[in-house]
Design an enzyme around this catalytic site. Structure first.
Site, PDB file in Angstrom:
ATOM      1  CE  LYS A   1     -34.282 -22.092 -13.689  1.00 40.65           C
ATOM      2  NZ  LYS A   1     -35.750 -22.164 -13.969  1.00 40.65           N
TER       3      LYS A   1
ATOM      4  CG  LEU B   1      -1.858  -1.118   1.245  1.00 38.79           C
ATOM      5  CD1 LEU B   1      -3.081  -1.084   2.298  1.00 38.79           C
ATOM      6  CD2 LEU B   1      -2.796  -0.943  -0.050  1.00 38.79           C
TER       7      LEU B   1
ATOM      8  NE  ARG C   1       2.418  -4.044  -4.701  1.00 36.81           N
ATOM      9  CZ  ARG C   1       1.000  -3.806  -5.203  1.00 36.81           C
ATOM     10  NH1 ARG C   1       0.424  -4.773  -5.945  1.00 36.81           N
ATOM     11  NH2 ARG C   1       0.613  -2.319  -5.072  1.00 36.81           N
TER      12      ARG C   1
ATOM     13  CG  HIS D   1       2.711  -2.556 -11.931  1.00 36.76           C
ATOM     14  ND1 HIS D   1       1.730  -1.574 -12.159  1.00 36.76           N
ATOM     15  CD2 HIS D   1       2.294  -3.791 -11.684  1.00 36.76           C
ATOM     16  CE1 HIS D   1       0.345  -2.479 -11.879  1.00 36.76           C
ATOM     17  NE2 HIS D   1       0.963  -3.757 -11.638  1.00 36.76           N
TER      18      HIS D   1
END
Length: 425
Positions: free
Chosen positions: A398, A44, A58, A134
């Site tokens: 369904k 964080l 991490r 990243h």
């Protein structure tokens, strides 16, 4: 971590998911330098200075994502008429484990706050900003990890092609690997990083893990969602992960959790004060230049980027970093709602954008940067900007895709709010 397990798998005891049994390849990856560095990158970012229990990294998040990715892909393998090979399932698990390898110091404070400002005049950055996020860095570090440990991958039948597939699972392109998108396997791109609707195992783990670390209540039931996912063919003739219509309330609660976490932590006013100070400390120092060079040279010198962690910044002795450690944060002096950034496809884009820019300019004139003020634009939404996030989710009942009820009681009044915050340095 426990050394006990079956078939050379290992069991990890996690505060969020309990006992997690991981494949030997994943255990081998965890024991590499590329993965080990994640122990020193806070999940964080600056929030740890505001929420003292938010100390998770991490490292554990990635292990949790690998676990959830494995649970989901193995459940999907049991669905009739859905063919997922053991090799493909293993690729999904590895992608979950390695999806955050490329995070820099203080996580998103690095790639979303520091780099855009530090690289704004760089021609390569302006050409393709996605190469400075990243996810792209994760792919580059995964290449290094693979090259240095090729034998353990090849032992499991994962050659270079499979490793390219893993990188695409981490950072899906507009169209993923053709062999998947042309057949029944496009849904594999929605497990770790779901660009179709934002519901994926990465978010499930960090919502639960972040709430736990922050001492907040998580508002959705993960197991209910996991038990009600089905792969189905939709109107675009591709196969997607679809959810039972009875989970709609739970999914909406998940999107509320996202909004709640942004308000309480990710964009909390004091958390952002910390991250603005981290950004400014790096921008005003030679250390920031060193970090930019490490980013630019990632392909040729990945070892330079690998040494960049939170400690690399925390131990720098920079004045602003010392101020953070003493609790002397930037002071919030104004917090005002401003117009949201308009959609470029909107017919009123020019007018709406001018109104927005005028409101922001007026506030910045009131608190000029030359007088020691800095700004942060906080955007709070539910994962789909100014639109309903449920509109992107496919539901079934369904064994048939069903339409959603437009008049839904859990909808908020507004899907998006933007606030301009002004801090005194």
């Amino acid at each position: 971590m426990s050394g006990q397990g079956t078939d050379h798998h290992k069991v990890f005891n996690d505060a969020i998911h309990g006992h997690m049994t991981l494949h030997p390849l994943l255990v081998a990856i965890i024991n590499t330098p590329q993965f080990h560095r994640l122990r020193d990158i806070k999940q964080l970012g600056g929030a740890y200075y505001v929420y003292p229990a938010a100390s998770h990294n991490r490292f554990e998040h990635c292990i949790g994502v690998a676990h959830l990715a494995g649970e989901l892909v193995e459940a999907l393998r049991k669905q009739p008429d859905i063919d997922i090979s053991k090799k493909e399932a293993l690729c999904v698990k590895v992608a979950g484990l390695c999806h955050d390898l490329g995070h820099g110091p203080f996580s998103h404070a690095f790639d979303r706050m520091f780099l855009p400002e530090a690289m704004k005049d760089d021609d390569e950055y302006k050409k393709d900003k996605s190469m400075y996020e990243h996810e792209y860095f994760s792919g580059l570090l995964f290449d290094t990890l693979y090259d240095e440990n090729r034998g353990i991958f090849e032992k499991e039948g994962l050659e270079k092609d499979e490793c390219e597939f893993i990188k695409e699972l981490i950072n899906p392109p507009e169209r993923g690997k053709e062999v998947c998108l042309q057949g029944k396997k496009s849904f594999l791109y929605e497990i770790v990083s779901n660009k179709a609707n934002g519901i994926d195992v990465d978010k499930w783990d960090y919502f639960l893990r972040d709430c736990h670390g922050l001492g907040l209540t998580c508002g959705f039931q993960l197991r209910r969602l996991m038990d009600n996912i089905k792969v189905m063919k939709t109107d675009d003739n591709l196969y997607h992960l679809c959810f039972a219509i009875k989970t709609r309330d739970n999914i909406m609660e998940m999107f509320y959790t996202r909004n709640f976490l942004h308000r309480k932590a990710y964009q909390h006013k004091k958390c952002k004060a910390v991250e603005l100070m981290i950004r400014d400390a790096l921008l005003e120092s030679d250390l920031g230049n060193e970090l930019c060079e490490a980013v630019k040279n990632m392909e040729s010198k990945p070892q330079d980027y690998q040494k960049i962690t939170d400690s690399f910044v925390n131990d720098s002795g920079l004045d602003l970093i010392v101020r953070i450690q003493k609790g002397e944060l930037y002071e919030l002096v104004a917090d005002e709602k401003v117009p949201n950034k308009p959609n470029k496809r909107s017919a009123d884009f020019e007018r709406l954008n001018e109104e927005r820019e005028t409101a922001i300019k007026r506030k910045k004139q009131e608190y000029p940067e030359s007088s020691g003020f800095t700004y942060h634009e906080a955007v709070f939404d539910f994962g789909n900007k100014d639109s309903n996030p449920l509109a992107r989710v496919q539901f079934y009942e369904k064994d048939e895709i069903v339409e959603q009820d437009e008049d839904y009681q859990l909808y908020p009044r507004h899907w998006m709010e933007t606030r301009l915050r002004v801090y005194k340095k």
